[in-house]
Structure formats: structure tokens, C-alpha cells
Design a protein around this motif. Structure first.
Motif, PDB file in Angstrom:
ATOM      1  N   ALA A  30       0.829  -1.204   0.000  1.00 44.15           N
ATOM      2  CA  ALA A  30       0.000   0.000   0.000  1.00 44.15           C
ATOM      3  C   ALA A  30       0.861   1.250   0.000  1.00 44.15           C
ATOM      4  CB  ALA A  30      -0.919   0.002   1.227  1.00 44.15           C
ATOM      5  N   SER A  31       0.446   2.231  -0.770  1.00 41.99           N
ATOM      6  CA  SER A  31       1.181   3.482  -0.844  1.00 41.99           C
ATOM      7  C   SER A  31       0.224   4.604  -1.182  1.00 41.99           C
ATOM      8  CB  SER A  31       2.290   3.391  -1.904  1.00 41.99           C
ATOM      9  OG  SER A  31       1.745   3.192  -3.188  1.00 41.99           O
ATOM     10  N   TYR A  32       0.672   5.839  -0.977  1.00 40.34           N
ATOM     11  CA  TYR A  32      -0.127   6.987  -1.357  1.00 40.34           C
ATOM     12  C   TYR A  32       0.802   8.053  -1.901  1.00 40.34           C
ATOM     13  CZ  TYR A  32       1.269   8.384   3.376  1.00 40.34           C
ATOM     14  OH  TYR A  32       1.983   8.667   4.511  1.00 40.34           O
ATOM     15  N   ASP A  33       0.239   9.008  -2.623  1.00 35.10           N
ATOM     16  CA  ASP A  33       1.039  10.029  -3.286  1.00 35.10           C
ATOM     17  C   ASP A  33       1.472  11.106  -2.312  1.00 35.10           C
ATOM     18  OD1 ASP A  33       1.016   8.875  -5.761  1.00 35.10           O
ATOM     19  OD2 ASP A  33      -0.690  10.009  -6.496  1.00 35.10           O
ATOM     20  N   VAL A  34       2.750  11.443  -2.343  1.00 36.37           N
ATOM     21  CA  VAL A  34       3.297  12.476  -1.472  1.00 36.37           C
ATOM     22  C   VAL A  34       4.316  13.281  -2.253  1.00 36.37           C
ATOM     23  CG1 VAL A  34       4.955  10.803  -0.547  1.00 36.37           C
ATOM     24  CG2 VAL A  34       4.563  12.920   0.678  1.00 36.37           C
ATOM     25  N   THR A  35       4.345  14.589  -2.021  1.00 35.65           N
ATOM     26  CA  THR A  35       5.301  15.450  -2.705  1.00 35.65           C
ATOM     27  C   THR A  35       5.654  16.629  -1.814  1.00 35.65           C
ATOM     28  OG1 THR A  35       5.785  16.546  -4.818  1.00 35.65           O
ATOM     29  CG2 THR A  35       3.608  16.933  -3.876  1.00 35.65           C
ATOM     30  N   THR A  36       6.711  17.323  -2.156  1.00 36.09           N
ATOM     31  CA  THR A  36       7.108  18.518  -1.427  1.00 36.09           C
ATOM     32  C   THR A  36       6.518  19.745  -2.108  1.00 36.09           C
ATOM     33  OG1 THR A  36       9.100  18.958  -2.726  1.00 36.09           O
ATOM     34  CG2 THR A  36       9.308  17.394  -0.885  1.00 36.09           C
ATOM     35  N   LEU A 163      -7.939  22.064   1.832  1.00 33.75           N
ATOM     36  CA  LEU A 163      -6.803  21.476   2.531  1.00 33.75           C
ATOM     37  C   LEU A 163      -7.266  20.859   3.842  1.00 33.75           C
ATOM     38  CD1 LEU A 163      -4.212  24.403   2.258  1.00 33.75           C
ATOM     39  CD2 LEU A 163      -4.456  22.461   0.696  1.00 33.75           C
ATOM     40  N   MET A 164      -6.611  19.789   4.242  1.00 38.24           N
ATOM     41  CA  MET A 164      -6.874  19.212   5.559  1.00 38.24           C
ATOM     42  C   MET A 164      -5.564  18.709   6.152  1.00 38.24           C
ATOM     43  SD  MET A 164      -6.855  15.732   6.441  1.00 38.24           S
ATOM     44  CE  MET A 164      -6.974  14.085   5.720  1.00 38.24           C
ATOM     45  N   ARG A 165      -5.524  18.697   7.472  1.00 37.02           N
ATOM     46  CA  ARG A 165      -4.382  18.128   8.187  1.00 37.02           C
ATOM     47  C   ARG A 165      -4.904  16.989   9.060  1.00 37.02           C
ATOM     48  NH1 ARG A 165      -0.674  22.334  10.434  1.00 37.02           N
ATOM     49  NH2 ARG A 165       0.502  21.906   8.527  1.00 37.02           N
ATOM     50  N   PRO A 166      -4.467  15.755   8.815  1.00 34.05           N
ATOM     51  CA  PRO A 166      -4.925  14.637   9.639  1.00 34.05           C
ATOM     52  C   PRO A 166      -4.373  14.749  11.054  1.00 34.05           C
ATOM     53  CG  PRO A 166      -3.189  13.919   8.139  1.00 34.05           C
ATOM     54  CD  PRO A 166      -3.520  15.332   7.765  1.00 34.05           C
ATOM     55  N   PRO A 167      -5.188  14.524  12.069  1.00 34.66           N
ATOM     56  CA  PRO A 167      -4.698  14.570  13.446  1.00 34.66           C
ATOM     57  C   PRO A 167      -3.471  13.680  13.637  1.00 34.66           C
ATOM     58  CG  PRO A 167      -7.078  14.514  13.450  1.00 34.66           C
ATOM     59  CD  PRO A 167      -6.655  14.318  12.028  1.00 34.66           C
ATOM     60  N   GLN A 168      -2.456  14.255  14.295  1.00 31.02           N
ATOM     61  CA  GLN A 168      -1.167  13.614  14.545  1.00 31.02           C
ATOM     62  C   GLN A 168      -0.420  13.279  13.250  1.00 31.02           C
ATOM     63  OE1 GLN A 168      -1.352  10.404  17.394  1.00 31.02           O
ATOM     64  NE2 GLN A 168      -2.505  11.618  18.875  1.00 31.02           N
ATOM     65  N   GLY A 169      -0.873  13.815  12.132  1.00 32.40           N
ATOM     66  CA  GLY A 169      -0.211  13.551  10.859  1.00 32.40           C
ATOM     67  C   GLY A 169      -0.412  12.147  10.345  1.00 32.40           C
ATOM     68  N   GLN A 186      -3.911  16.825   1.578  1.00 34.57           N
ATOM     69  CA  GLN A 186      -3.433  16.632   2.949  1.00 34.57           C
ATOM     70  C   GLN A 186      -2.111  17.375   3.146  1.00 34.57           C
ATOM     71  OE1 GLN A 186      -4.161  12.295   4.225  1.00 34.57           O
ATOM     72  NE2 GLN A 186      -4.031  12.150   1.997  1.00 34.57           N
ATOM     73  N   VAL A 187      -1.996  18.062   4.277  1.00 35.31           N
ATOM     74  CA  VAL A 187      -0.822  18.904   4.526  1.00 35.31           C
ATOM     75  C   VAL A 187      -0.173  18.498   5.846  1.00 35.31           C
ATOM     76  CG1 VAL A 187       0.037  21.249   4.824  1.00 35.31           C
ATOM     77  CG2 VAL A 187      -1.891  20.810   3.268  1.00 35.31           C
ATOM     78  N   LEU A 188       1.072  18.062   5.784  1.00 38.13           N
ATOM     79  CA  LEU A 188       1.832  17.754   6.989  1.00 38.13           C
ATOM     80  C   LEU A 188       2.746  18.938   7.309  1.00 38.13           C
ATOM     81  CD1 LEU A 188       2.487  13.944   6.446  1.00 38.13           C
ATOM     82  CD2 LEU A 188       0.492  15.105   7.388  1.00 38.13           C
ATOM     83  N   TRP A 189       3.891  18.734   7.908  1.00 37.82           N
ATOM     84  CA  TRP A 189       4.699  19.865   8.362  1.00 37.82           C
ATOM     85  C   TRP A 189       6.157  19.479   8.455  1.00 37.82           C
ATOM     86  CZ3 TRP A 189       1.220  17.093  11.211  1.00 37.82           C
ATOM     87  CH2 TRP A 189       1.726  16.323  12.256  1.00 37.82           C
ATOM     88  N   GLU A 258      -3.747  19.245  -4.857  1.00 38.11           N
ATOM     89  CA  GLU A 258      -4.370  18.102  -5.526  1.00 38.11           C
ATOM     90  C   GLU A 258      -5.089  17.242  -4.498  1.00 38.11           C
ATOM     91  OE1 GLU A 258      -2.960  14.098  -7.954  1.00 38.11           O
ATOM     92  OE2 GLU A 258      -1.650  15.867  -7.936  1.00 38.11           O
ATOM     93  N   PRO A 259      -6.393  17.069  -4.629  1.00 38.99           N
ATOM     94  CA  PRO A 259      -7.141  16.263  -3.661  1.00 38.99           C
ATOM     95  C   PRO A 259      -6.523  14.881  -3.482  1.00 38.99           C
ATOM     96  CG  PRO A 259      -8.667  17.448  -5.062  1.00 38.99           C
ATOM     97  CD  PRO A 259      -7.289  17.658  -5.650  1.00 38.99           C
ATOM     98  N   GLY A 260      -6.381  14.483  -2.225  1.00 38.62           N
ATOM     99  CA  GLY A 260      -5.809  13.185  -1.901  1.00 38.62           C
ATOM    100  C   GLY A 260      -4.307  13.187  -1.725  1.00 38.62           C
ATOM    101  N   MET A 261      -3.623  14.133  -2.371  1.00 37.60           N
ATOM    102  CA  MET A 261      -2.170  14.206  -2.277  1.00 37.60           C
ATOM    103  C   MET A 261      -1.743  14.582  -0.870  1.00 37.60           C
ATOM    104  SD  MET A 261       0.777  14.027  -3.805  1.00 37.60           S
ATOM    105  CE  MET A 261       0.487  14.141  -5.575  1.00 37.60           C
ATOM    106  N   VAL A 262      -0.588  14.062  -0.448  1.00 40.04           N
ATOM    107  CA  VAL A 262       0.024  14.459   0.820  1.00 40.04           C
ATOM    108  C   VAL A 262       1.186  15.406   0.523  1.00 40.04           C
ATOM    109  CG1 VAL A 262       1.274  13.678   2.870  1.00 40.04           C
ATOM    110  CG2 VAL A 262      -0.592  12.276   1.937  1.00 40.04           C
ATOM    111  N   TYR A 263       1.137  16.601   1.086  1.00 36.48           N
ATOM    112  CA  TYR A 263       2.196  17.589   0.896  1.00 36.48           C
ATOM    113  C   TYR A 263       3.023  17.679   2.181  1.00 36.48           C
ATOM    114  CZ  TYR A 263      -0.266  18.967  -3.296  1.00 36.48           C
ATOM    115  OH  TYR A 263      -0.862  18.952  -4.536  1.00 36.48           O
ATOM    116  N   ARG A 264       4.326  17.490   2.035  1.00 34.97           N
ATOM    117  CA  ARG A 264       5.218  17.544   3.175  1.00 34.97           C
ATOM    118  C   ARG A 264       6.596  17.994   2.708  1.00 34.97           C
ATOM    119  NH1 ARG A 264       8.985  14.097   5.899  1.00 34.97           N
ATOM    120  NH2 ARG A 264       8.970  14.472   8.160  1.00 34.97           N
TER     121      ARG A 264
END
Length: 265
Positions: A30-36, A163-169, A186-189, A258-264
Motif C-alpha cells: 500500500a502506498s499513497y502520493d506524497v510530494t514537497t 486542505l486538511m491536516r490529519p490529526p497527529q499527521g 493533505q498537509v503535513l509539516w 491536488e485532492p488526496g495528495m500528501v504535501y510535506r
């Protein structure tokens, strides 16, 4: 089949497992899309870049973070009794931020603050209704946690967060699918002051400044006593160091979240 990462610039899920807050449980491949943010800008379509150039030429204060030394400022878990003071400080410093807001006891109790956040040019974003860990609940419940905030913010401001930030990332493939269905990126930090552990504003300031780098995303909480008093010093020193403080969407521009994407970073 699970969706695989679709660009060479996008790192694998394993690259996220560098912090305890991102303790993901992987299953199979399992994987998901993530980019900077920087890679999102680089991957933006030429038409998006031209549109951004035209906007910047309109004299509306648009920022080109491909050229400027940008950092995104974000606040989680509000609005709270401290939010109006925070908004005063941001206005005084001509800075804008992204507010990842909670629904229960926050948006639901402080619609005036939500309206003010929007009216003063800040970015409205989603931090779930009641801060449940999305990877630990059933998909239907996770969807409700996000959709209730979407609905309430839309009722209050006429705008729907993107944009959304999942609790605890904490996110995974299923959360990414739900986010995509709801039109949420999705936006992390990259910077955390751990302001939930201390009321020492000087320490909060130091932690932020020690970690901040170009294209970073700063995580703070406007619900804690020591955080808002730290913001003037943080903004002053960031400016002194040559940073331009922006919202998350400004940091990504000319790319669009982009909906669904994780930005970090």
C-alpha cells in the motif's frame, strides 16, 4: 490495486516514517502520493505558471515562492479564545496563515472567528470535527469527521476548504481516498514547536526558528497559552532572516492543491 506514487519527485511512504507522529501501519505494498511544495511547483502545468505570472502582475500581492524565500505558517485546532489576538498580530505584521480548524467546540462555537479568518485573507482548512485519528476509525466515520467541517465552514463563509491536516499527521491509503473524494489535499509539516508541551513563549520561538528552512511548513496551535505571545517574535525574526510568510496554497503556487495528495517538505 493500491495507487502507486506517480512521479519520480514523489517520495515513498517509508520516507515519512521519520517522526513518531507519522507512525503509520503499512500493509502489503500500500502506498499513497506524497510530494514537497518545491516539487509541486516544479511539476505545475505551464498554463498554471502563466496564470500565476499574470496574477502577480495585477499588483495584488501575489508571491512567487519559486523566487522568494517562503515558509508557510499554520495553526491547528482552533479557533479559540486566543484567535482574535492572533489575527490582530498577523494583521499588524501583514502576514497570512493557514488555519486547520476543528469543528466540535471550535468552529461550532466560534463562527465569528471563522468569518474573521476568512475576511482577513487567511486560509480556511480542515482538521476534522473531533480530532479522531483517521487511520484508527472506520472509513465512514473518517469521512464524517472531515465532511462535517466542510459543511460548517461552507455555511459560515460560503467557502469550502481544499486542505486538511490529519490529526497527529496520521494518514494512509484509505484516508487519502476519502480526502480525494471530498476534494481535500493533505498537509503535513516540517517545523513543530511542540507547543502542547510548554507555555514558555521564548522556547516556542526558539524551536520554530531553529527548525525553519526555505519551503518549510510551521505547525503551531492557537489554543495553547504560550503560542500566540510567541508569534510576534517569530514573525520579526523570520523577516529579518529574509523569509516571506505565506499560506500553504501560496507556498504551492502555481500548483493547485491536488485532492488526496500528501504535501510535506
Amino acid at each position: 490495486m493500491p495507487k502507486q506514487i506517480s512521479a519520480t519527485r514523489r517520495s515513498s511512504v517509508l520516507g515519512l516514517l521519520t517522526a513518531a507522529s507519522l507512525a503509520l501501519t503499512l500493509s502489503g505494498c500500500a502506498s499513497y502520493d506524497v510530494t514537497t511544495p518545491a516539487d509541486a511547483r516544479a511539476d505545475a502545468a505551464p498554463s498554471d505558471a502563466k496564470a500565476q505570472d499574470a496574477k502577480a502582475g495585477a499588483g495584488d500581492g501575489a508571491v512567487d515562492c519559486g523566487k522568494a524565500k517562503c515558509v508557510a505558517l499554520t495553526f491547528d485546532a482552533g479557533p479559540s479564545e486566543n484567535t482574535n489576538r492572533l489575527l490582530d498580530i498577523l494583521k499588524e505584521n501583514k502576514a497570512h496563515a493557514t488555519f486547520f480548524m476543528l469543528g466540535k467546540n471550535h468552529i461550532a462555537e466560534r463562527p465569528a472567528e471563522v468569518k474573521r479568518i476568512d475576511a482577513e485573507g487567511h486560509e480556511l482548512a480542515n482538521h476534522t470535527w473531533s480530532h479522531k485519528i483517521l487511520t484508527e476509525i472506520k472509513p465512514d466515520e473518517a469521512k464524517r469527521e472531515l465532511s462535517r467541517v466542510q459543511e460548517d465552514v461552507r455555511k459560515i463563509t460560503g467557502k469550502t476548504p481544499t486542505l486538511m491536516r490529519p490529526p497527529q499527521g496520521r494518514t494512509d491509503e484509505e484516508v487519502s481516498k476519502i480526502s480525494k473524494d471530498l476534494g481535500l489535499a493533505q498537509v503535513l509539516w516540517s517545523v513543530t514547536a511542540k507547543d502542547y508541551q510548554t507555555t514558555d513563549s521564548d522556547l516556542i520561538t526558539k524551536r520554530v526558528l531553529d527548525q525553519t528552512k526555505r519551503d518549510g511548513i510551521i505547525l503551531l496551535h492557537d489554543i495553547y497559552k504560550g503560542t500566540v505571545p510567541a508569534v510576534p517574535g517569530i514573525l520579526k525574526e523570520l523577516k529579518k532572516r529574509g523569509y516571506t510568510v505565506v499560506t500553504v496554497s501560496q507556498l504551492l503556487s502555481p500548483a493547485k492543491p491536488e485532492p488526496g495528495m500528501v504535501y510535506r517538505p
